[in-house]
Design a protein around this motif. Structure first.
Motif, PDB file in Angstrom:
ATOM      1  N   GLY A   1     157.086  44.753  60.723  1.00 39.96           N
ATOM      2  CA  GLY A   1     157.925  43.571  60.690  1.00 39.96           C
ATOM      3  C   GLY A   1     159.401  43.883  60.538  1.00 39.96           C
ATOM      4  O   GLY A   1     160.251  43.159  61.079  1.00 39.96           O
ATOM      5  N   SER A   2     159.747  44.955  59.816  1.00 37.37           N
ATOM      6  CA  SER A   2     161.155  45.319  59.639  1.00 37.37           C
ATOM      7  C   SER A   2     161.784  45.702  60.969  1.00 37.37           C
ATOM      8  O   SER A   2     162.920  45.313  61.274  1.00 37.37           O
ATOM      9  CB  SER A   2     161.282  46.479  58.649  1.00 37.37           C
ATOM     10  N   ALA A   3     161.060  46.467  61.773  1.00 32.71           N
ATOM     11  CA  ALA A   3     161.572  46.871  63.086  1.00 32.71           C
ATOM     12  C   ALA A   3     161.700  45.666  64.013  1.00 32.71           C
ATOM     13  O   ALA A   3     162.684  45.532  64.742  1.00 32.71           O
ATOM     14  CB  ALA A   3     160.662  47.924  63.708  1.00 32.71           C
ATOM     15  N   ILE A   4     160.706  44.780  63.978  1.00 32.58           N
ATOM     16  CA  ILE A   4     160.758  43.583  64.828  1.00 32.58           C
ATOM     17  C   ILE A   4     161.929  42.700  64.420  1.00 32.58           C
ATOM     18  O   ILE A   4     162.660  42.178  65.272  1.00 32.58           O
ATOM     19  CB  ILE A   4     159.428  42.808  64.725  1.00 32.58           C
ATOM     20  N   ALA A   5     162.135  42.546  63.114  1.00 33.29           N
ATOM     21  CA  ALA A   5     163.244  41.730  62.630  1.00 33.29           C
ATOM     22  C   ALA A   5     164.592  42.324  62.997  1.00 33.29           C
ATOM     23  O   ALA A   5     165.574  41.591  63.203  1.00 33.29           O
ATOM     24  CB  ALA A   5     163.146  41.561  61.121  1.00 33.29           C
ATOM     25  N   ALA A   6     164.671  43.650  63.079  1.00 28.94           N
ATOM     26  CA  ALA A   6     165.932  44.308  63.425  1.00 28.94           C
ATOM     27  C   ALA A   6     166.191  44.301  64.922  1.00 28.94           C
ATOM     28  O   ALA A   6     167.325  44.111  65.375  1.00 28.94           O
ATOM     29  CB  ALA A   6     165.929  45.742  62.902  1.00 28.94           C
TER      30      ALA A   6
ATOM     31  N   ILE B   1     157.731  59.789  54.221  1.00 31.01           N
ATOM     32  CA  ILE B   1     157.732  59.888  55.677  1.00 31.01           C
ATOM     33  C   ILE B   1     157.940  58.516  56.314  1.00 31.01           C
ATOM     34  O   ILE B   1     158.642  58.381  57.329  1.00 31.01           O
ATOM     35  CB  ILE B   1     156.419  60.539  56.167  1.00 31.01           C
ATOM     36  N   LYS B   2     157.359  57.484  55.716  1.00 26.78           N
ATOM     37  CA  LYS B   2     157.519  56.143  56.291  1.00 26.78           C
ATOM     38  C   LYS B   2     158.971  55.688  56.229  1.00 26.78           C
ATOM     39  O   LYS B   2     159.491  55.086  57.176  1.00 26.78           O
ATOM     40  CB  LYS B   2     156.624  55.146  55.550  1.00 26.78           C
ATOM     41  N   LEU B   3     159.658  55.969  55.111  1.00 30.80           N
ATOM     42  CA  LEU B   3     161.050  55.557  55.000  1.00 30.80           C
ATOM     43  C   LEU B   3     161.942  56.381  55.924  1.00 30.80           C
ATOM     44  O   LEU B   3     162.923  55.856  56.480  1.00 30.80           O
ATOM     45  CB  LEU B   3     161.515  55.674  53.549  1.00 30.80           C
ATOM     46  N   ALA B   4     161.620  57.661  56.086  1.00 30.59           N
ATOM     47  CA  ALA B   4     162.363  58.467  57.065  1.00 30.59           C
ATOM     48  C   ALA B   4     162.135  57.912  58.473  1.00 30.59           C
ATOM     49  O   ALA B   4     163.044  57.879  59.306  1.00 30.59           O
ATOM     50  CB  ALA B   4     161.928  59.927  56.987  1.00 30.59           C
ATOM     51  N   ARG B   5     160.930  57.456  58.707  1.00 26.56           N
ATOM     52  CA  ARG B   5     160.597  56.852  60.005  1.00 26.56           C
ATOM     53  C   ARG B   5     161.366  55.551  60.208  1.00 26.56           C
ATOM     54  O   ARG B   5     161.790  55.240  61.329  1.00 26.56           O
ATOM     55  CB  ARG B   5     159.091  56.603  60.027  1.00 26.56           C
TER      56      ARG B   5
ATOM     57  N   VAL C   1     173.579  45.806  64.610  1.00 30.56           N
ATOM     58  CA  VAL C   1     172.345  46.424  64.142  1.00 30.56           C
ATOM     59  C   VAL C   1     172.430  46.575  62.631  1.00 30.56           C
ATOM     60  O   VAL C   1     173.377  47.150  62.102  1.00 30.56           O
ATOM     61  CB  VAL C   1     172.131  47.803  64.810  1.00 30.56           C
ATOM     62  N   LYS C   2     171.443  46.017  61.940  1.00 30.83           N
ATOM     63  CA  LYS C   2     171.443  46.076  60.475  1.00 30.83           C
ATOM     64  C   LYS C   2     170.863  47.398  59.981  1.00 30.83           C
ATOM     65  O   LYS C   2     169.777  47.800  60.393  1.00 30.83           O
ATOM     66  CB  LYS C   2     170.635  44.907  59.901  1.00 30.83           C
ATOM     67  N   PHE C   3     171.587  48.051  59.109  1.00 29.44           N
ATOM     68  CA  PHE C   3     171.103  49.306  58.525  1.00 29.44           C
ATOM     69  C   PHE C   3     170.186  48.990  57.342  1.00 29.44           C
ATOM     70  O   PHE C   3     170.516  48.139  56.513  1.00 29.44           O
ATOM     71  CB  PHE C   3     172.280  50.158  58.051  1.00 29.44           C
ATOM     72  N   PRO C   4     169.022  49.652  57.237  1.00 31.11           N
ATOM     73  CA  PRO C   4     168.118  49.407  56.100  1.00 31.11           C
ATOM     74  C   PRO C   4     168.632  50.078  54.824  1.00 31.11           C
ATOM     75  O   PRO C   4     168.221  51.184  54.466  1.00 31.11           O
ATOM     76  CB  PRO C   4     166.795  50.026  56.579  1.00 31.11           C
ATOM     77  N   TRP C   5     169.550  49.412  54.126  1.00 28.59           N
ATOM     78  CA  TRP C   5     170.225  50.013  52.971  1.00 28.59           C
ATOM     79  C   TRP C   5     169.280  50.358  51.828  1.00 28.59           C
ATOM     80  O   TRP C   5     169.575  51.240  51.017  1.00 28.59           O
ATOM     81  CB  TRP C   5     171.317  49.064  52.481  1.00 28.59           C
TER      82      TRP C   5
END
Length: 326
Positions: A137-142, A218-222, A244-248
């Motif tokens: 969902g985070s990728a889709i939202a971005a 690994i997921k957060l690096a991904r 593009v929003k950066f995942p801070w």
């Protein structure tokens, strides 16, 4: 003279069901929410109870849960950083970097081909592919705003990913035990093959602490790949003047991990913060389940769901094959 007939009073149980009390959904929601703060309710069970609540009495606080689910997940991920070691995280990241790049590129390519085969709209196919390749969902939202996707296209992609996340959260730990995967192997598999960070952390936490550390790192690096993929989307779809929003929150996770590794005083409160993070994750999954109505599931339709399942099965099987044989 015929005997008079007596008309029987209507039986309320045979005419119409009594209306459901207005307070019932709120009470049930509150009871499950309280259970989320206890050690008796695991993240998968919280998700299941949320799904049951959504399909029966409904979510009485839908606007609230939609507003705060993402924020609660982000703070929970930061809290998990206080239970991790930076040296172990770097080692795990090195092992997963090539795998991450190959799986993201392969998933996006397969999603494009399969989307055309299924005759799906290009935005929907790309959103589902990005959600599968990176972090749900985070990728889709971005990527959605970059793509200028319509609201119904975003909803279809999100519903597809959330349904598969719910399945993965329950299915992956038993599969891992059946195949005798190590903590390291299972954590890597979770990070590659499960979409959302919430479900990755939930499944890995159920498997063991080492799996949780590997999977989260690994997921957060991904998730950082949201940035180049979103920029690439703007170029491929020829979209201009997009942000593009950066995942801070990922930086917050890294900061918490560094504090836990190099500042001994932090280790005194670290276990409490990690415990709070686990509670936050349980509440997050309950909110996600409570927000997934039957209407949203039906809105997916067969073809987008077929694409989502196809990508998910291919990524899960190929990554598992490489991990076990590697």
């Amino acid at each position: 003279m015929p005997a008079p007939t007596l008309s029987a009073a209507p039986n309320p149980t045979l005419t119409a069901a009594a209306p459901r009390p207005a307070w019932l959904p709120r009470v049930l929601f509150g009871l499950v929410l309280v259970l989320c703060f206890t050690p008796w309710l695991s993240p998968p069970v919280a998700l299941a109870l949320g799904l049951v609540l959504a399909q029966t009495v409904g979510n009485p606080f839908l606007a609230f849960t939609k507003k705060y689910t993402a924020k609660l997940l982000q703070f929970s991920v930061i809290g998990l950083g206080f239970g991790m070691n930076a040296h172990a995280a770097v080692q795990a990241g090195r092992q997963g970097i090539l795998f991450t790049v190959a799986s993201i590129a392969g998933t996006l390519a397969l999603g494009y081909v399969a989307g055309r085969w299924l005759k799906l709209g290009r935005p929907v196919a790309h959103l589902i592919s990005c959600g599968t390749a990176i972090c749900g969902g985070s990728a889709i939202a971005a990527v959605g705003p970059v793509l200028r996707a319509k609201e119904e296209e975003m909803s279809v992609a999100l519903a597809t990913v959330f349904v598969l996340n719910a399945i993965a959260l329950f299915a992956f730990p038993p599969i891992g035990h059946a195949l005798a995967l190590t903590q390291q192997q299972f954590g890597l598999w979770c990070a590659i093959a499960i979409h959302d960070t919430s479900s990755v952390v939930g499944a890995a936490a159920a498997y063991g602490p080492e799996a949780l550390g590997v999977a989260t790192t690994i997921k957060l690096a991904r998730a950082l790949w949201i940035i180049p993929v979103a920029l690439g989307t703007a170029l491929v779809f020829r979209q201009k003047e997009v942000q593009v929003k950066f995942p801070w929150f990922i930086l917050g996770f890294v900061g918490a991990m560094l504090l836990n590794t190099y500042l001994p005083a932090t280790q005194l409160v670290g276990p409490w913060l990690v415990r709070a993070a686990h509670v936050g994750l349980t509440v997050t999954l309950f909110f996600i389940g409570a927000g997934l109505s039957l209407k949203a599931v039906r809105a997916v339709g067969p073809r987008p769901f077929v694409l989502g399942v196809l990508l998910w099965v291919v990524v899960s099987c190929v990554s598992l094959y490489v991990i076990v044989l590697g």
